[in-house]
Design a protein around this motif. Structure first.
Motif, PDB file in Angstrom:
ATOM      1  N   LYS A 197       6.485  -1.180  -8.809  1.00  0.00           N
ATOM      2  CA  LYS A 197       6.748  -0.355  -9.053  1.00  0.00           C
ATOM      3  C   LYS A 197       5.732   0.203  -7.797  1.00  0.00           C
ATOM      4  N   ILE A 198       6.120   1.275  -7.382  1.00  0.00           N
ATOM      5  CA  ILE A 198       4.534   2.108  -6.661  1.00  0.00           C
ATOM      6  C   ILE A 198       4.487   3.297  -7.239  1.00  0.00           C
ATOM      7  N   ASP A 199       3.132   3.672  -7.221  1.00  0.00           N
ATOM      8  CA  ASP A 199       2.477   4.896  -8.370  1.00  0.00           C
ATOM      9  C   ASP A 199       1.530   5.762  -7.420  1.00  0.00           C
ATOM     10  N   TYR A 200       0.271   6.396  -7.479  1.00  0.00           N
ATOM     11  CA  TYR A 200      -0.428   6.693  -7.247  1.00  0.00           C
ATOM     12  C   TYR A 200      -1.271   6.535  -8.091  1.00  0.00           C
ATOM     13  N   SER A 201      -2.278   6.321  -7.024  1.00  0.00           N
ATOM     14  CA  SER A 201      -4.385   6.140  -7.967  1.00  0.00           C
ATOM     15  C   SER A 201      -4.129   7.467  -8.500  1.00  0.00           C
ATOM     16  N   LYS A 202      -6.019   7.108  -9.328  1.00  0.00           N
ATOM     17  CA  LYS A 202      -6.558   8.928  -9.908  1.00  0.00           C
ATOM     18  C   LYS A 202      -6.942   9.377  -8.662  1.00  0.00           C
ATOM     19  N   ASN A 203      -7.056   8.791  -7.316  1.00  0.00           N
ATOM     20  CA  ASN A 203      -7.320   9.898  -6.294  1.00  0.00           C
ATOM     21  C   ASN A 203      -6.247  10.097  -5.379  1.00  0.00           C
ATOM     22  N   ASN A 204      -5.129  10.002  -5.697  1.00  0.00           N
ATOM     23  CA  ASN A 204      -4.137  10.457  -5.157  1.00  0.00           C
ATOM     24  C   ASN A 204      -3.493   9.492  -4.211  1.00  0.00           C
ATOM     25  N   ILE A 205      -3.304   8.521  -4.602  1.00  0.00           N
ATOM     26  CA  ILE A 205      -3.445   7.223  -3.062  1.00  0.00           C
ATOM     27  C   ILE A 205      -2.066   6.723  -3.731  1.00  0.00           C
ATOM     28  N   LEU A 206      -0.775   6.076  -2.739  1.00  0.00           N
ATOM     29  CA  LEU A 206       0.144   5.188  -3.167  1.00  0.00           C
ATOM     30  C   LEU A 206      -0.290   3.384  -3.290  1.00  0.00           C
ATOM     31  N   ILE A 207      -0.365   2.888  -4.516  1.00  0.00           N
ATOM     32  CA  ILE A 207      -0.732   2.040  -4.828  1.00  0.00           C
ATOM     33  C   ILE A 207       0.513   1.328  -5.366  1.00  0.00           C
ATOM     34  N   PRO A 208       0.856  -0.061  -5.249  1.00  0.00           N
ATOM     35  CA  PRO A 208       1.983  -0.822  -5.164  1.00  0.00           C
ATOM     36  C   PRO A 208       1.573  -1.904  -6.695  1.00  0.00           C
ATOM     37  N   PHE A 209       2.578  -1.612  -7.578  1.00  0.00           N
ATOM     38  CA  PHE A 209       2.237  -3.102  -8.463  1.00  0.00           C
ATOM     39  C   PHE A 209       3.694  -4.324  -7.906  1.00  0.00           C
ATOM     40  N   PHE A 210       3.256  -5.134  -8.735  1.00  0.00           N
ATOM     41  CA  PHE A 210       3.688  -6.686  -8.806  1.00  0.00           C
ATOM     42  C   PHE A 210       4.213  -6.657  -9.874  1.00  0.00           C
ATOM     43  N   PHE A 211       5.514  -7.670  -9.965  1.00  0.00           N
ATOM     44  CA  PHE A 211       6.300  -7.770 -10.917  1.00  0.00           C
ATOM     45  C   PHE A 211       5.699  -8.369 -12.584  1.00  0.00           C
ATOM     46  N   ASP A 212       4.182  -8.524 -11.634  1.00  0.00           N
ATOM     47  CA  ASP A 212       3.266  -8.662 -13.509  1.00  0.00           C
ATOM     48  C   ASP A 212       2.391  -7.596 -14.290  1.00  0.00           C
ATOM     49  N   ASN A 213       3.316  -6.144 -13.510  1.00  0.00           N
ATOM     50  CA  ASN A 213       2.381  -5.171 -13.726  1.00  0.00           C
ATOM     51  C   ASN A 213       0.526  -5.140 -13.122  1.00  0.00           C
ATOM     52  N   LYS A 214       0.353  -6.259 -12.281  1.00  0.00           N
ATOM     53  CA  LYS A 214      -0.665  -5.455 -11.641  1.00  0.00           C
ATOM     54  C   LYS A 214      -1.161  -4.866  -9.755  1.00  0.00           C
ATOM     55  N   PRO A 215      -1.404  -4.916 -10.390  1.00  0.00           N
ATOM     56  CA  PRO A 215      -1.500  -2.879  -9.057  1.00  0.00           C
ATOM     57  C   PRO A 215      -2.233  -4.674  -8.052  1.00  0.00           C
ATOM     58  N   MET A 216      -2.172  -3.702  -6.600  1.00  0.00           N
ATOM     59  CA  MET A 216      -2.686  -5.104  -5.513  1.00  0.00           C
ATOM     60  C   MET A 216      -3.405  -3.975  -5.039  1.00  0.00           C
ATOM     61  N   PHE A 217      -3.816  -2.522  -5.730  1.00  0.00           N
ATOM     62  CA  PHE A 217      -5.657  -2.493  -5.533  1.00  0.00           C
ATOM     63  C   PHE A 217      -6.414  -1.760  -6.374  1.00  0.00           C
ATOM     64  N   SER A 218      -7.453  -1.532  -6.354  1.00  0.00           N
ATOM     65  CA  SER A 218      -8.103  -0.421  -7.368  1.00  0.00           C
ATOM     66  C   SER A 218      -6.928   0.796  -8.121  1.00  0.00           C
TER      67      SER A 218
END
Length: 72
Positions: free
Chosen positions: A7-28
């Motif tokens: 999935k791709i979701d928003y960070s707390k400061n509204n920046i798009l971040i992708p999530f890998f299939f193990d549900n770990k985000p690419m960035f903070s």
């Protein structure tokens, strides 16, 4: 080509971040810009370089920041 993100979701400061299939985000999930800045600190010696090669998987936010800090 198989997608490596679940999935791709928003960070707390509204920046798009992708999530890998193990549900770990690419960035903070709080401040991805901090992760990008930490990554780019290793390139402080780029002032006099004429060519830089970066390969990987991601959103290219670090490359966008790199080219804005060190324009061609």
């Amino acid at each position: 080509m198989k997608n490596i993100y679940s999935k791709i979701d928003y960070s707390k400061n509204n920046i798009l971040i992708p999530f890998f299939f193990d549900n770990k985000p690419m960035f903070s999930t709080y401040n991805p810009n901090r992760d990008i800045d930490l990554f780019l600190q290793q390139f402080e010696v780029l002032e006099n370089q004429t060519c830089v090669f970066i390969a990987g998987v991601g959103t290219a936010q670090h490359i966008q920041k790199l080219t804005s800090d060190y324009p061609p």
